[in-house]
Design an enzyme around this catalytic site. Structure first.
Site, PDB file in Angstrom:
ATOM      1  N   HIS A  64       0.853  -1.196   0.000  1.00 49.23           N
ATOM      2  CA  HIS A  64       0.000   0.000   0.000  1.00 49.23           C
ATOM      3  C   HIS A  64       0.889   1.245   0.000  1.00 49.23           C
ATOM      4  O   HIS A  64       1.904   1.278   0.709  1.00 49.23           O
ATOM      5  CB  HIS A  64      -0.850  -0.032   1.275  1.00 49.23           C
ATOM      6  CG  HIS A  64      -2.081   0.810   1.233  1.00 49.23           C
ATOM      7  ND1 HIS A  64      -2.066   2.174   1.013  1.00 49.23           N
ATOM      8  CD2 HIS A  64      -3.399   0.485   1.407  1.00 49.23           C
ATOM      9  CE1 HIS A  64      -3.308   2.637   1.064  1.00 49.23           C
ATOM     10  NE2 HIS A  64      -4.125   1.651   1.290  1.00 49.23           N
ATOM     11  N   GLY A 108       0.298  -5.114   1.701  1.00 48.54           N
ATOM     12  CA  GLY A 108      -0.896  -5.356   0.896  1.00 48.54           C
ATOM     13  C   GLY A 108      -0.611  -6.085  -0.401  1.00 48.54           C
ATOM     14  O   GLY A 108      -1.479  -6.767  -0.943  1.00 48.54           O
ATOM     15  N   TYR A 138      -4.500  -4.557  10.796  1.00 44.94           N
ATOM     16  CA  TYR A 138      -4.967  -5.346   9.658  1.00 44.94           C
ATOM     17  C   TYR A 138      -6.476  -5.507   9.739  1.00 44.94           C
ATOM     18  O   TYR A 138      -7.146  -4.671  10.397  1.00 44.94           O
ATOM     19  CB  TYR A 138      -4.184  -6.664   9.484  1.00 44.94           C
ATOM     20  CG  TYR A 138      -3.968  -6.893   7.997  1.00 44.94           C
ATOM     21  CD1 TYR A 138      -3.211  -5.978   7.274  1.00 44.94           C
ATOM     22  CD2 TYR A 138      -4.571  -7.919   7.308  1.00 44.94           C
ATOM     23  CE1 TYR A 138      -3.040  -6.117   5.910  1.00 44.94           C
ATOM     24  CE2 TYR A 138      -4.403  -8.067   5.934  1.00 44.94           C
ATOM     25  CZ  TYR A 138      -3.641  -7.152   5.239  1.00 44.94           C
ATOM     26  OH  TYR A 138      -3.492  -7.272   3.879  1.00 44.94           O
TER      27      TYR A 138
HETATM   28  C1  LCV Z   1       5.040   4.721  -0.329  1.00 44.43           C
HETATM   29  C2  LCV Z   1       7.171   3.906  -0.585  1.00 44.43           C
HETATM   30  C3  LCV Z   1       6.784   2.641  -0.080  1.00 44.43           C
HETATM   31  C4  LCV Z   1       5.412   2.472   0.283  1.00 44.43           C
HETATM   32  N1  LCV Z   1       4.592   3.539   0.151  1.00 44.43           N
HETATM   33  O1  LCV Z   1      14.175   1.786  -1.087  1.00 44.43           O
HETATM   34  O2  LCV Z   1       0.062  -4.631   5.055  1.00 44.43           O
HETATM   35  S1  LCV Z   1      -0.126  -3.349   5.680  1.00 44.43           S
HETATM   36  O3  LCV Z   1      -1.232  -3.325   6.629  1.00 44.43           O
HETATM   37  O4  LCV Z   1       1.098  -2.807   6.257  1.00 44.43           O
HETATM   38  C5  LCV Z   1      -0.542  -2.271   4.372  1.00 44.43           C
HETATM   39  C6  LCV Z   1      -1.247  -1.074   4.830  1.00 44.43           C
HETATM   40  C7  LCV Z   1       0.665  -1.996   3.541  1.00 44.43           C
HETATM   41  O5  LCV Z   1       0.812  -2.550   2.488  1.00 44.43           O
HETATM   42  O6  LCV Z   1       1.549  -1.041   4.039  1.00 44.43           O
HETATM   43  C8  LCV Z   1       2.800  -0.902   3.264  1.00 44.43           C
HETATM   44  C9  LCV Z   1       3.707  -2.094   3.586  1.00 44.43           C
HETATM   45  N2  LCV Z   1       5.013  -1.904   2.907  1.00 44.43           N
HETATM   46  C10 LCV Z   1       6.177  -1.861   3.567  1.00 44.43           C
HETATM   47  O7  LCV Z   1       6.246  -1.950   4.802  1.00 44.43           O
HETATM   48  C11 LCV Z   1       7.430  -1.670   2.713  1.00 44.43           C
HETATM   49  C12 LCV Z   1       7.976  -0.249   2.979  1.00 44.43           C
HETATM   50  N3  LCV Z   1       9.159  -0.012   2.146  1.00 44.43           N
HETATM   51  C13 LCV Z   1      10.389  -0.530   2.535  1.00 44.43           C
HETATM   52  O8  LCV Z   1      10.540  -1.201   3.552  1.00 44.43           O
HETATM   53  C14 LCV Z   1      11.533  -0.223   1.608  1.00 44.43           C
HETATM   54  O9  LCV Z   1      11.156   0.844   0.728  1.00 44.43           O
HETATM   55  C15 LCV Z   1      11.899  -1.449   0.726  1.00 44.43           C
HETATM   56  C16 LCV Z   1      12.524  -2.563   1.614  1.00 44.43           C
HETATM   57  C17 LCV Z   1      10.641  -1.969  -0.007  1.00 44.43           C
HETATM   58  C18 LCV Z   1      12.927  -1.004  -0.333  1.00 44.43           C
HETATM   59  O10 LCV Z   1      13.988  -0.315   0.342  1.00 44.43           O
HETATM   60  P1  LCV Z   1      15.008   0.545  -0.517  1.00 44.43           P
HETATM   61  O11 LCV Z   1      16.038   1.040   0.458  1.00 44.43           O
HETATM   62  O12 LCV Z   1      15.415  -0.223  -1.706  1.00 44.43           O
HETATM   63  P2  LCV Z   1      13.652   3.038  -0.247  1.00 44.43           P
HETATM   64  O13 LCV Z   1      13.187   2.613   1.101  1.00 44.43           O
HETATM   65  O14 LCV Z   1      14.666   4.147  -0.316  1.00 44.43           O
HETATM   66  O15 LCV Z   1      12.347   3.467  -1.085  1.00 44.43           O
HETATM   67  C19 LCV Z   1      12.466   4.093  -2.377  1.00 44.43           C
HETATM   68  C20 LCV Z   1      11.342   5.104  -2.464  1.00 44.43           C
HETATM   69  O16 LCV Z   1      10.077   4.405  -2.462  1.00 44.43           O
HETATM   70  C21 LCV Z   1       9.301   4.892  -1.366  1.00 44.43           C
HETATM   71  C22 LCV Z   1      10.275   5.391  -0.327  1.00 44.43           C
HETATM   72  O17 LCV Z   1       9.623   6.322   0.534  1.00 44.43           O
HETATM   73  C23 LCV Z   1      11.305   6.032  -1.237  1.00 44.43           C
HETATM   74  O18 LCV Z   1      10.760   7.260  -1.683  1.00 44.43           O
HETATM   75  P3  LCV Z   1      11.745   8.530  -1.820  1.00 44.43           P
HETATM   76  O19 LCV Z   1      12.741   8.109  -2.876  1.00 44.43           O
HETATM   77  O20 LCV Z   1      10.805   9.634  -2.222  1.00 44.43           O
HETATM   78  O21 LCV Z   1      12.364   8.744  -0.443  1.00 44.43           O
HETATM   79  N4  LCV Z   1       8.484   3.806  -0.840  1.00 44.43           N
HETATM   80  C24 LCV Z   1       8.898   2.575  -0.522  1.00 44.43           C
HETATM   81  N5  LCV Z   1       7.885   1.838  -0.050  1.00 44.43           N
HETATM   82  N6  LCV Z   1       4.926   1.305   0.718  1.00 44.43           N
HETATM   83  N7  LCV Z   1       6.325   4.945  -0.713  1.00 44.43           N
END
Ligand code: LCV
Length: 259
Positions: A64, A108, A138
């Site tokens: 999400h 999600g 959730y």
């Molecule tokens: C917006 C993002 C996101 C993102 N949204 O790259 O299941 S529930 O209930 O939780 C549900 C509500 C749900 O689905 O919630 C979201 C669950 N997703 C996560 O927890 C994953 C969150 N993201 C991460 O942990 C990392 O981004 C990963 C491991 C996927 C990749 O890490 P990496 O170091 O390669 P960055 O973290 O630097 O992310 C690159 C860009 O994508 C954005 C993040 O904010 C960043 O944006 P900026 O370049 O503008 O800083 N991004 C990543 N995930 N879910 N934005």
């Protein structure tokens, strides 16, 4: 459509995520395009649909779009939330939907794989359910999904730890139909889709519809439904949910206070 690339050949439809810059996170726009794509491909005569990302992605989908989660005190995963609507659209899609996965899958997007009829994943893929990391309770339909797919104990471990599950564990748990090499992922998936496409479409549709009705989960009485909602509201009303979102946006680990 910009965030989804739609294609169709030999009765097989394909919907490919096209937003690597945001790690294919499930924004409202991307999800609307996915739902439109499912409907259009089914109307065009697809007998089976493949959901995929671009070849070689590190992150299949980051789940999400956290920036679009509602502010605290509002249910982040209500029945009408675009993510919940998308999951039901996949489950109710008259033809089988196959998730072809490589890279990491988050939140999600894992539930989206769970909503598909089959998951074929490349070696090295991982699946992580992360609501507890963000302070999200959730929801009942999502939890039941995972219990049905991987059993109660494995589902609890996935949600309580929020740790990425390896594709081999996911295959062992029954979450993934096939674990294949990256090189053979595409051929394997489309061969399997071709086998479905050659079968009697009405029979395949009827069988999918029956599976959907038979696995809608145990009926719960009104009081139980209300108790579940009360349990959930305490969490999305909490300071911890606000902290979960704020810490993500500030790129720092969350500090949960249990209130
Ligand atoms: C917006 C993002 C996101 C993102 N949204 O790259 O299941 S529930 O209930 O939780 C549900 C509500 C749900 O689905 O919630 C979201 C669950 N997703 C996560 O927890 C994953 C969150 N993201 C991460 O942990 C990392 O981004 C990963 C491991 C996927 C990749 O890490 P990496 O170091 O390669 P960055 O973290 O630097 O992310 C690159 C860009 O994508 C954005 C993040 O904010 C960043 O944006 P900026 O370049 O503008 O800083 N991004 C990543 N995930 N879910 N934005």
């Amino acid at each position: 459509m910009e965030l989804i690339i739609k294609s169709y050949a030999n009765r097989i439809g394909t919907l490919q995520f096209n937003n690597e810059g945001k790690l294919n996170c499930l924004s409202h726009t991307l999800m609307d395009e996915l739902m439109r794509g499912l409907h259009e491909l089914e109307q065009e005569g697809a007998h089976v649909i493949v959901l995929r990302a671009k070849p070689g992605v590190k992150v299949w989908s980051a789940g999400h779009d956290i920036n679009e989660l509602p502010e605290p005190r509002r249910d982040p995963l209500s029945y009408g939330d675009p993510l919940e609507t998308l999951l039901r659209n996949i489950q109710d899609c008259p033809v089988p939907v196959i998730a072809m996965v490589e890279g990491t899958v988050w939140g999600g997007a894992c539930d989206m794989c769970c909503s598909c009829d089959m998951v074929i994943a490349a070696e090295g893929s991982t699946f992580a359910m992360t609501p507890a990391k963000i302070g999200i309770p959730y929801n009942a339909s999502g939890l039941i999904h995972f219990v049905h797919h991987i059993g109660l104990n494995k589902a609890k471990e996935m949600f309580f730890t929020a740790r990425p599950t390896t594709v081999h564990e996911a295959w062992n748990n029954g979450f993934v139909n096939h674990e294949v090499s990256k090189e053979e992922l595409e051929t394997f998936t489309y061969d399997l889709a071709g086998k479905i496409g050659k079968n009697a479409p009405l029979a395949v549709r009827a069988i999918k519809a029956q599976f959907r009705l038979l696995t809608r989960g145990a009926l719960i009485d009104a009081e139980t439904a209300e108790r579940i909602q009360a349990i959930r509201r305490k969490v999305y009303d909490s300071a911890d949910y606000a902290e979960g979102i704020k810490s993500f946006k500030e790129k720092r680990p969350p500090v949960f206070q249990g209130r």
